[in-house]
Design a protein around this motif. Structure first.
Motif, mmCIF file in Angstrom:
data_model
loop_
_atom_site.group_PDB
_atom_site.id
_atom_site.type_symbol
_atom_site.label_atom_id
_atom_site.label_comp_id
_atom_site.label_asym_id
_atom_site.label_seq_id
_atom_site.Cartn_x
_atom_site.Cartn_y
_atom_site.Cartn_z
ATOM 1 N N ARG A 166 0.792 -1.229 0.000
ATOM 2 C CA ARG A 166 0.000 0.000 0.000
ATOM 3 C C ARG A 166 0.822 1.276 0.000
ATOM 4 N N ASP A 167 2.066 1.232 0.483
ATOM 5 C CA ASP A 167 2.879 2.451 0.463
ATOM 6 C C ASP A 167 3.258 2.856 -0.951
ATOM 7 N N GLU A 168 3.350 1.900 -1.848
ATOM 8 C CA GLU A 168 3.830 2.188 -3.195
ATOM 9 C C GLU A 168 2.761 2.070 -4.277
ATOM 10 N N TYR A 169 1.660 1.375 -3.955
ATOM 11 C CA TYR A 169 0.650 1.123 -4.980
ATOM 12 C C TYR A 169 -0.754 1.379 -4.441
ATOM 13 N N GLY A 170 -1.671 1.584 -5.361
ATOM 14 C CA GLY A 170 -3.070 1.749 -5.005
ATOM 15 C C GLY A 170 -3.947 1.269 -6.154
ATOM 16 N N ILE A 171 -5.268 1.248 -5.927
ATOM 17 C CA ILE A 171 -6.231 0.899 -6.970
ATOM 18 C C ILE A 171 -6.963 2.169 -7.371
ATOM 19 N N LYS A 221 2.203 4.847 -6.897
ATOM 20 C CA LYS A 221 2.285 6.115 -6.195
ATOM 21 C C LYS A 221 3.668 6.729 -6.379
ATOM 22 N N VAL A 222 3.712 7.988 -6.776
ATOM 23 C CA VAL A 222 4.965 8.709 -6.948
ATOM 24 C C VAL A 222 5.058 9.767 -5.865
ATOM 25 N N TYR A 223 6.108 9.719 -5.095
ATOM 26 C CA TYR A 223 6.318 10.703 -4.044
ATOM 27 C C TYR A 223 7.395 11.683 -4.521
ATOM 28 N N PRO A 224 7.036 12.870 -5.018
ATOM 29 C CA PRO A 224 8.017 13.825 -5.532
ATOM 30 C C PRO A 224 9.019 14.238 -4.451
ATOM 31 N N VAL A 225 10.256 14.325 -4.844
ATOM 32 C CA VAL A 225 11.295 14.812 -3.944
ATOM 33 C C VAL A 225 12.008 15.977 -4.622
ATOM 34 N N SER A 226 12.628 16.804 -3.820
ATOM 35 C CA SER A 226 13.357 17.947 -4.384
ATOM 36 C C SER A 226 14.827 17.869 -3.996
ATOM 37 N N LEU A 227 15.673 18.358 -4.901
ATOM 38 C CA LEU A 227 17.116 18.318 -4.696
ATOM 39 C C LEU A 227 17.700 19.713 -4.864
#
Length: 361
Positions: A310-315, A324-330
């Motif tokens: 569930r942390d990485e995928y969903g329906i 699921k994509v969790y945007p990060v900044s650099l």
């Protein structure tokens, strides 16, 4: 009591019932064949009185044939009915499909108890026949429990055959390989009404139910499937690659494993339960099909993925797998402007060799 030392063939319309005291029909010493065959165009009903009861006993001898056979290959005109007060027990068949009964014709189970039987082949009850003359099994009551088989510890539904289970209980059966409770090949299974399918186990797939063929027609309405185990893991339903199970009403499939691409649960009607299924997909990629049906958008929230996913995928509301994509900044060392990345690996890769950066998640 009666001891059978040869196959009793019923070729007329016959009812067997006790006389008010417990009566037993058992396998005679040294006899390993079928106990009773219902001939084509014949009808057999077995029932017991409340005061007595009728027992068919296989004798607990290893390697014998099946206990009963409804019909003869090539036709499906034989009929048998099992009613309350009947126990079918202790038939330890060898490599015979259906340790208790193989069905070429039609079997109705309105009551009774089937227990303590085993086969190294498929099914305590094996629904067989052919494409031209398929067998049929209708279960409205009774219990099938404490039996074992290679596949289909309780019931095996063969190619082209039909099983309709609307009452009774199938529980605590085991399959060495798959389908601890029920195994379905290229046949039809309808589960509904007050039927109970629970606490069965298998060695490799489908503790309670294994849909073994992509073309199997399986529907579940208002039935809760729970407690199925494969080894030490909860697994109620296993669906073959490309296969499907249709659900409606208060259906609960429990823990469902998809075997591969194209596998899905089809929403065939309104769903009233809270959680219809906890799913482990067979393909973990964006837009893999999870749910199908005309009204997926209204009911997709009633389905969930395995907690480990569930942390990485969903329906999604379209019934497809979301990644699921969790945007990060650099922000690179010495700079003040941040750049967005899809994930940690991508952000780290963007840091030049010998450089440094601050990643915000």
């Amino acid at each position: 009591d009666i001891t059978l030392t040869e196959n009793l063939t019923v070729n007329k319309e016959v009812t067997l019932i006790d006389d008010g005291t417990k009566r037993t029909i058992t396998r005679g010493s040294g006899y390993t064949g079928i106990l009773i065959t219902v001939g084509n165009d014949a009808t057999l009903t077995v029932e017991g009185t409340k005061a007595g009861g009728l027992v068919l006993d296989g004798g607990s001898v290893n390697g014998v044939s099946r206990m009963l056979q409804v019909g003869v290959s090539g036709a499906n005109t034989a009929k048998m009915t099992i009613r309350d007060g009947v126990t079918l027990q202790n038939n330890l068949a060898g490599n015979y499909g259906g340790s208790v009964v193989y069905i070429y014709g039609t079997l109705r189970m309105e009551g009774g108890h089937i227990t303590g039987n085993a086969t190294s082949n498929n099914g305590t009850i094996c629904v067989g026949g052919s494409q031209a003359a398929p067998g049929s099994f209708y279960m409205m009551g009774g219990t099938i429990s404490g039996n074992s088989a290679n596949n289909g510890g309780g019931v095996s539904v063969g190619n082209y055959a039909t099983a309709e289970i609307t009452g009774g209980t199938i529980s605590n059966n085991t399959a060495k390989t798959s389908g601890g409770g029920v195994q379905v090949y290229n046949g039809t299974l309808r589960l509904g009404g007050t039927a109970v399918l629970t606490d069965n186990s298998a060695g490799t797939a489908g503790g309670n139910l294994n849909v073994n063929h992509a073309n199997a027609q399986v529907s579940v309405t208002d039935v809760s499937i729970t407690g199925g185990m494969v080894q030490d893991t909860l697994n109620d339903v296993h669906i073959a690659a490309g296969g499907s199970v249709s659900v409606s009403g208060n259906a609960d499939l429990g823990n469902v494993i998809y075997a591969g691409a194209g596998t899905n649960i089809n929403i065939a009607g309104p769903l009233t339960g809270t959680v219809v299924a906890t799913i482990t997909p067979g393909v973990m990629e964006a837009d893999a099909v999870i749910l199908t049906g005309a009204d997926v958008a209204s009911y997709y929230m009633k389905f969930e993925l395995n907690p480990d996913l569930r942390d990485e995928y969903g329906i999604g509301s379209d019934g497809l797998l979301d990644v699921k994509v969790y945007p990060v900044s650099l922000v690179l060392k010495g700079e003040s402007v941040s750049s967005g990345y899809a994930g940690l690996e991508e952000a780290i890769a963007a840091i030049p060799d010998g450089g440094a950066g601050i990643i915000t998640i």
